[in-house]
Design a protein around this motif. Structure first.
Motif, mmCIF file in Angstrom:
data_model
loop_
_atom_site.group_PDB
_atom_site.id
_atom_site.type_symbol
_atom_site.label_atom_id
_atom_site.label_comp_id
_atom_site.label_asym_id
_atom_site.label_seq_id
_atom_site.Cartn_x
_atom_site.Cartn_y
_atom_site.Cartn_z
ATOM 1 N N GLY A 177 -38.097 -9.010 72.656
ATOM 2 C CA GLY A 177 -36.905 -8.263 73.058
ATOM 3 C C GLY A 177 -35.971 -9.136 73.860
ATOM 4 N N GLY A 212 -39.941 -0.129 76.598
ATOM 5 C CA GLY A 212 -38.673 0.463 76.192
ATOM 6 C C GLY A 212 -37.805 -0.579 75.535
ATOM 7 N N VAL A 213 -36.520 -0.314 75.554
ATOM 8 C CA VAL A 213 -35.594 -1.101 74.752
ATOM 9 C C VAL A 213 -35.588 -2.582 75.145
ATOM 10 N N CYS A 214 -35.754 -2.894 76.438
ATOM 11 C CA CYS A 214 -35.663 -4.299 76.866
ATOM 12 C C CYS A 214 -36.782 -5.161 76.285
ATOM 13 N N ASP A 216 -38.270 -4.462 73.459
ATOM 14 C CA ASP A 216 -38.307 -4.336 72.007
ATOM 15 C C ASP A 216 -37.097 -4.934 71.295
ATOM 16 N N VAL A 217 -35.931 -4.772 71.893
ATOM 17 C CA VAL A 217 -34.705 -5.151 71.181
ATOM 18 C C VAL A 217 -34.007 -6.299 71.906
ATOM 19 N N HIS A 222 -28.600 -4.933 77.671
ATOM 20 C CA HIS A 222 -28.469 -3.529 77.273
ATOM 21 C C HIS A 222 -27.902 -2.670 78.396
#
Ligand SMILES: Nc1ncnc2c1ncn2[C@@H]1O[C@H](COP(=O)(O)OP(=O)(O)OP(=O)(O)O)[C@@H](O)[C@H]1O
Ligand SMILES: Nc1ncnc2c1ncn2[C@@H]1O[C@H](COP(=O)(O)OP(=O)(O)OP(=O)(O)O)[C@@H](O)[C@H]1O
Ligand code: SF4
Ligand code: SF4
Ligand SMILES: [Mg+2]
Ligand SMILES: [Mg+2]
Lengths: 367, 344
Positions: free
Chosen positions: B296, B310-312, B314-315, B331
């Motif tokens: 990520g 969470g998003v950090c 993963d993405v 993000h």
């Protein structure tokens, strides 16, 4: 000041080399109160480390302390036997060095080296030593300390090695810690952490700290008092506010204006200090800063200025001082910082040393 | 509102073409056993003619590697480097040589980067000789002219590097870089090894030369104060990627990436009053290995506002426009200034 923990009086340390006598530290005097944080600043080669090594009794051949006294808690360290000195060093005074890799033993585990630092002085019973090594590493915020003490120095990052060195320095609860450029080799984020650590330690343990650095920002954050060295001498001394807000020695003043600041607006030109520091074998007559000083007057070429009080708790060695330079030479507006530029003193018939020839005057080739 | 930008040139006035455009450049070094060091891992940016762009980041983040990729000292693993619109990674032989003249590099260590057995004159003349442009008397005249340009005595041309101080040696390195009238100079930590009082002399010299010869600089340093002083724009690099690009004034007043904010909070200011108020954003943990960068967002292992899991984790965030000419890859950039305090 009699309650000083360390009082250095008229210290001179020279190196007797094939090229001549390098007068690295000359007539240096200062004192450190218990729990005080003092910075020593100045450019490379000005004698910061040699001063520290002299206090630690670690000046080796061809160097020699040629004069002065180093009073630690009222005793002159220079009069102690090797054995007595060794007892004080590491127990009451500890030093951390610039390069943690070369000052740690690469083949011994970190924990063992911290233990050794403690064994050497028998302050702590043996069975508690390992526990204490772990505590110390944890105190300097090395995570997973119980596992880390079994690793070798090369398995530590630069910042962690420096922490381990500090842990060793602290292992015997010294009253005075001398940190010689402890963060120069480190990244800014790690540097900031090490400085926080030193600040905390000073507050928690009450150990006095002498911080040696050429980074003025580092000094502003950690130290209460500052000594400025130039070419082997202390040229200015004062509280951190005095040194940064109303420096009186032209060298201190120039140094502050030559560093780019993160909070300064872009576009202003840095005031550089022209030329180079003098050769310590063949020092200039008079004030040692005169070959580079924009404010020099005739007297500066012949007579060496003594360090004198210029404000409460502030001392400077200068015939002119910045107060006069502002009032009489327009120091606030100068752009040209070449030697004698502000005072107009370019004595006739005097041949300027090579290092002093301003770039613009270097003679053109006839082609 | 943020726009995802396609071409990294969207940030600059479209009427002038960038001098340098780096597109998705990657450099992986083999590290044995099939592993590779992802030294530069997908970097894109542009530099306009006459601009100075600063590049900062912690040790090992890939700054020098990026500089060496741009000057073609080492080949890219993938990606393109356009100089005046020509992709120089595709050039070979004489064509590459001609383009390379436009690109010069100044190195950090003024001691190691000069051959101790060559005279200063020969060191400076080397590029002139290599490119067979001039020789003999004309060469000597040019060398002396270059020495004078960088503030050295022209008669020093017969001396050897060891006879000079660090600052003077850096001047010699600069003279050599100027010999072929380059357009772009990559300055890789040109003042880091110099004494404080000498740093200002060299910084002033670089600024004067830029004005005189209309040079464009990519200025690499780990000292953000120096970078901010000299640069129009600053790029911040973390573990092989650019995490923020901004005009230098903006970068100091409004950071859009947590790493930039942490970096700024770490820089001591020579002013005790400011220092007593400054608060350090402590980054947890060590710098991760470029052999195996975190998933990520590669800053998520140390980021004070990371959302993990969470998003950090993963993405991977891409560089996005956050303001006028201001790009960041995060993000949660809108939380950077509210959630991370740097003054008491
Ligand atoms: N062993 C030695 N032999 C000869 N000269 C020496 C020796 N050690 C130090 N010196 C000289 O003493 C002077 C002071 O050196 P010192 O190491 O104290 O400088 P410093 O202020 O600590 O500089 P730096 O910031 O580079 O560490 C220098 O000019 C140096 O050349
Ligand atoms: N020739 C090489 N072979 C293998 N790895 C390399 C090589 N050159 C660089 N690296 C690795 O690539 C990464 C980036 O290195 P680089 O020198 O570009 O960093 P940097 O940002 O310039 O750091 P510094 O501030 O310390 O100069 C590091 O992990 C480094 O070890
Ligand atoms: S004014 Fe004179 S005494 Fe003062 S620093 Fe300059 S040269 Fe030295
Ligand atoms: S994307 Fe997440 S982890 Fe990365 S910098 Fe932004 S908040 Fe931190
Ligand atoms: Mg030193
Ligand atoms: Mg580098």
């Amino acid at each position: 000041m009699t309650d000083a923990i360390l009082e250095v009086r008229n210290l001179s340390t020279h190196f007797f080399t094939d090229d001549g006598e390098v007068k690295a530290v000359r007539d240096v005097s200062f004192s450190i109160a218990p729990g005080e944080t003092v910075g020593i600043v100045g450019e490379s080669g000005c004698g910061k480390s040699v001063t520290a090594m002299s206090v630690m009794g670690l000046v080796g051949r061809p160097g020699k302390v040629v004069g002065g006294e180093i009073m630690f808690r009222g005793r002159d360290l220079l009069k102690l036997s090797k054995e007595e000195f060794r007892n004080i060093r590491g127990r009451d005074i500890a030093m951390i060095f610039q390069d943690p890799l070369s000052s740690m033993n690469p083949v011994l585990r970190v924990g063992y080296q911290i233990d050794e630092a403690m064994y050497a002085h028998d302050k702590i019973p043996r069975d508690q030593v390992e526990r204490r090594a772990i505590d110390l590493l944890a105190q300097v915020r090395v995570s997973d300390a119980a596992r880390r003490i079994r690793q070798f120095p090369h398995q530590f990052s630069g910042g962690m090695r420096q922490r381990a060195m500090i842990a060793m320095g602290l292992s015997n609860k010294p009253d005075l810690l001398i940190a010689d450029e402890p963060t120069t080799a480190l990244d800014v984020t790690v540097q900031a952490q090490i400085l926080e650590l030193l600040r905390d330690l000073n507050e928690q343990t009450g150990a006095a700290i002498i911080l040696i650095t050429h980074n003025l920002g580092v000094v502003a954050g950690l130290c209460k008092r500052v000594l400025v060295m130039y070419a082997g001498e202390i040229v200015e001394e004062g509280t951190v506010e005095q040194i940064f807000e109303s420096p009186q020695h032209p060298y201190t003043w120039s140094l502050l204006r030559s560093v780019p600041r993160i909070d300064a607006r872009r576009g202003h030109r840095l005031l550089s200090i022209e030329g180079l520091p003098p050769d310590l074998i063949d020092l200039p007559q008079g004030c040692k800063f005169n070959p580079r000083c924009p404010f020099r007057v005739e007297r500066c070429f012949n007579e060496s200025p003594p360090i004198e009080q210029v404000a409460p708790a502030q001392y400077a060695a200068c015939w002119v001082t910045m107060e006069r330079a502002y009032a009489e030479m327009g120091a606030g507006d100068i752009i040209d910082t070449s030697p004698g530029a502000a005072s107009g003193v370019h004595p006739a018939g005097r041949t300027l040393p090579a290092a002093e020839v301003p770039a613009a005057l270097a003679e053109p080739v006839g082609d | 509102m943020t726009d995802t930008i396609v071409a990294p040139t969207a940030q600059v006035t479209p009427t002038v073409e960038p001098l340098l455009r780096v597109v998705n450049v990657v450099k992986h070094f083999g590290a044995g056993g099939g592993a590779s060091v992802k030294a530069v891992d997908g970097v894109s940016f542009a530099i306009m003619p006459g601009e100075t762009v600063g590049l900062v980041g912690e040790s090992g983040c890939g700054k020098s590697t990026l500089g060496r990729l741009i000057t073609q000292l080492i080949p890219v693993s993938s990606g393109e480097v356009y100089l005046d619109g020509v992709d120089i990674t595709k050039l070979r032989g004489e064509k590459l040589r001609q383009q390379r003249k436009q690109l010069q590099m100044i190195f950090q260590d003024p001691y190691a980067s000069l051959d101790p057995r060559m005279t200063v004159g020969d060191i400076i003349a080397e590029p002139l000789v290599n490119f067979a442009m001039i020789k003999g008397r004309a060469k000597d005249v040019r060398v002396q002219e270059l020495l004078r340009t960088v503030g050295l005595n022209p008669y020093f041309n017969n001396r050897y590097p060891h006879e000079f101080s660090g600052g003077q040696r850096q001047r010699i390195g600069i003279a050599r870089a100027l010999a072929l009238n380059p357009k772009l100079i990559i300055c890789d930590e040109p003042v880091s090894a110099l004494d404080v009082s000498i740093q200002a002399q060299i910084i002033n010299l670089l600024e004067d030369l830029q004005r005189e010869f209309e040079l464009t600089y990519l200025f690499i340093a780990h000292d953000l104060s120096v970078v901010r002083h000299i640069s129009n724009r600053v790029m911040v690099m973390y573990l092989g990627r650019i995490c923020e690009i901004a005009p230098s004034e903006d970068l100091y007043t409004s950071q859009e990436h947590p790493y930039t904010r942490a970096l700024l909070s770490s820089i001591p200011v020579p002013d005790p009053r400011i220092e007593s108020k400054r608060r350090l954003v402590e980054l947890s943990g060590e710098i991760p290995s470029p052999l195996n960068p975190p998933s990520g967002c590669r800053f998520h292992t140390r980021c004070p506002i990371a959302q993990v899991p969470g998003v950090c984790a993963d993405v991977e965030p891409q560089l996005e426009l956050k303001g006028d000419g201001h790009l960041a890859a995060c993000h949660f950039s809108e939380q950077v200034r509210t959630k991370i305090a740097i003054v008491n």
